[in-house]
Enzyme design. Sequence first.
Site, PDB file in Angstrom:
ATOM      1  N   GLU A  70      17.084 -13.963 -15.937  1.00 12.78           N
ATOM      2  CA  GLU A  70      16.833 -12.567 -15.581  1.00 12.78           C
ATOM      3  C   GLU A  70      17.395 -12.205 -14.216  1.00 12.78           C
ATOM      4  O   GLU A  70      18.207 -11.321 -14.090  1.00 12.78           O
ATOM      5  CB  GLU A  70      15.329 -12.291 -15.615  1.00 12.78           C
ATOM      6  CG  GLU A  70      14.814 -12.137 -17.030  1.00 12.78           C
ATOM      7  CD  GLU A  70      13.309 -12.071 -17.092  1.00 12.78           C
ATOM      8  OE1 GLU A  70      12.636 -12.429 -16.106  1.00 12.78           O
ATOM      9  OE2 GLU A  70      12.804 -11.663 -18.138  1.00 12.78           O
ATOM     10  N   GLU A 107     -17.845  -4.767   7.232  1.00  9.58           N
ATOM     11  CA  GLU A 107     -18.222  -3.376   7.479  1.00  9.58           C
ATOM     12  C   GLU A 107     -17.799  -2.870   8.840  1.00  9.58           C
ATOM     13  O   GLU A 107     -17.566  -1.694   9.007  1.00  9.58           O
ATOM     14  CB  GLU A 107     -19.738  -3.215   7.310  1.00  9.58           C
ATOM     15  CG  GLU A 107     -20.115  -3.119   5.844  1.00  9.58           C
ATOM     16  CD  GLU A 107     -21.582  -2.912   5.635  1.00  9.58           C
ATOM     17  OE1 GLU A 107     -22.363  -3.193   6.556  1.00  9.58           O
ATOM     18  OE2 GLU A 107     -21.950  -2.485   4.538  1.00  9.58           O
TER      19      GLU A 107
END
Lengths: 112, 575
Positions: free
Chosen positions: B72, B312
Amino acid sequence: MNQMDVNSDIRTKQKPKSGANDKWVLRLYVAGQTPKALTAFANLTKICEEQLKGKYSIEVIDLMKNPQKGAADQIFALPTLVRKLPVPVRKIIGDLSNTERVLIGLDLLPVS
Amino acid sequence: MKKAERKNSIINLPKTPTGILGFDEITLGGLPTGRPTLVCGGAGCGKTLFGIEFLVRGATQFNEPGVFMSFEETSEELTINVASLGFDLNDLIKNKKIVLEHVHIERSEIEETGEYDLEALFIRLGYAIDSIGAKRVVLDTIESLFAGLPNQLILRAELRRLFRWLKNKGVTAIITGERGDETLTRQGLEEYVSDCVIMLDHRVTEQTSIRRLRIVKYRGSLHGTNEYPFLIDETGFSVLPVTSLGLEHIVSNERISSGIKELDEMLEGKGYFRGSTVLVSGTAGIGKTSTAAHFAEAACKRGERVLYFCFEESPSQLMRNMLSVGIKLEPWVRKGLLRFQATRPTLYGLEMHLAVTHKYVNEFKPDVVILDPINTFVTGDKEFEVKTLLVRIVDFLKVNQITALFTSLTSSDCRLESSDVGISSLIDTWLLLRDIELNGERNRGVYVLKSRGMANSNQIREFVLTKHGVELRDVYIGANGLLTGSARIAQEALENSAVLTRKHDLELKKREIVRKRREMEAKVETTLADFGSEEAEAIKIIEEEQEIIKQLELDKTEMAKSRKAGIGKIATKTL
């Protein structure tokens, strides 16, 4: 055999159209003297003699002897016929037994 | 038993290590040596990369050169593509470690005429293998042949021959194949390659993509059968075989401080076990991060390395906030003992998180890992997956004797104990921080919900954030239940005043006695003095009387003398 004759008739008509005086450079890739290779070579010379008499050259490359040469022309199947000139490059795989397909492949015959 | 089997499988089937992180573990050694392996999967799932990494690792780590036959991508494209993953193919090609062979098949250029075979492919591959003495081969993706060649019969016969030929060559090969609708590969390659089939998968669930790897079959060998998450990052491929681990980790008896003195006291006065898993759960704003930061600081003070995952807050924000409660983390960061990894949980899938955790832990080699908080992972109904993820993290950390502290946010509307993404069974020490609402105040309380292997305190202690960090206070049990905050202070004052009053009373009594004693002594003195004077008077009177008597006798004698009577006779008789 009848078909072959029909083909050759059409071929004669086509001949001036395609490339005129260009030199044809053909390469036939094989791997050893296999039956398929021999058939392909015989078929090729026959077609060339009929179609391109005097203005073609055939180079036979045996990948068994020169394995590194397969990559340059992106050969993966054997036998393969490569039309180097005139451009564009064309590839025909198989033992060239189907003459019509060969002629189409070589651009000697318009796809009907 | 497992070991014995493993030994057997090694004897029976030689394996070629791929060098791909984790993959060799789940296959117990790698790919079958000298046999082809089919790697299949959908578009963009990493088949080519798997192949390339197999070759690159082989060439660099195991001294096994390899051939990459691409159907490919061209060699240039491939080189550039894998350079982003840190593989320098050009260098390896120059050193004759790797050969890239690009097979270009253009349908429009090809005309089929009669009989042919794919011998040229064999020759090219054979030549490439022989030119560098390759032990490894990758064919990517051989299915392109099906698109290029119309004659399927020849092709299938040739493929069969190719795989046999590869086996005869003794090379360990990877053949990649695109996944089909019903079958593993679109062209049914699994029919030809039957020794080992690996399936790669790339799924998107709830906008997060997850890559997974599964060994569909592995003839002659044991292998993990699960779907293993894997990731592709700047260092290549890594598979996470974490669940394959048993519960066989070594445990430590060493105790390490939690960083909060009073909390250590609640845990037999020694703190957590090294290598244990600690969960700090509680509602919002309760001080979970502070507890974690304390632990981090304490670990750094002991000279240990801490890896802090914050999901956080950004590291600088966290450091600033912790400074307000007197926890200085920045010096440790500068010393290189503390490292923050801040990422949004939504940045990538759970597996990626796991992989990233793995990667950083392996890189940084910490003694303590903190995940703050874990439940941000839970988005939607992926609870089960989160649990598996945490099991894996916990397992991984335990095996490496790393003490882990997780914080977990519990929402106030569900029961505190139940909401922690079902991981309670994994946790060794569970601290529950809870708010106690009383008298118009919201105060913090902490208690040890469980702590394996120690006689932990059963007390609920009040948890106070001061300028010098977290402090735990005794909780007062009043008539209305727990007393915290100002109620506790009031109670403290009340108790203090009671003590004071008693002290006063005691003082008073003591003084009274002193006074009474003095009174008594004074009385005694006056009585003595009175007596003294009376006595003196009495003596005086007695003396006077005697004087008088003497005088009287004298007078009598004088009288007798004057009468010329016998004084003696008369005196004797009268006296």
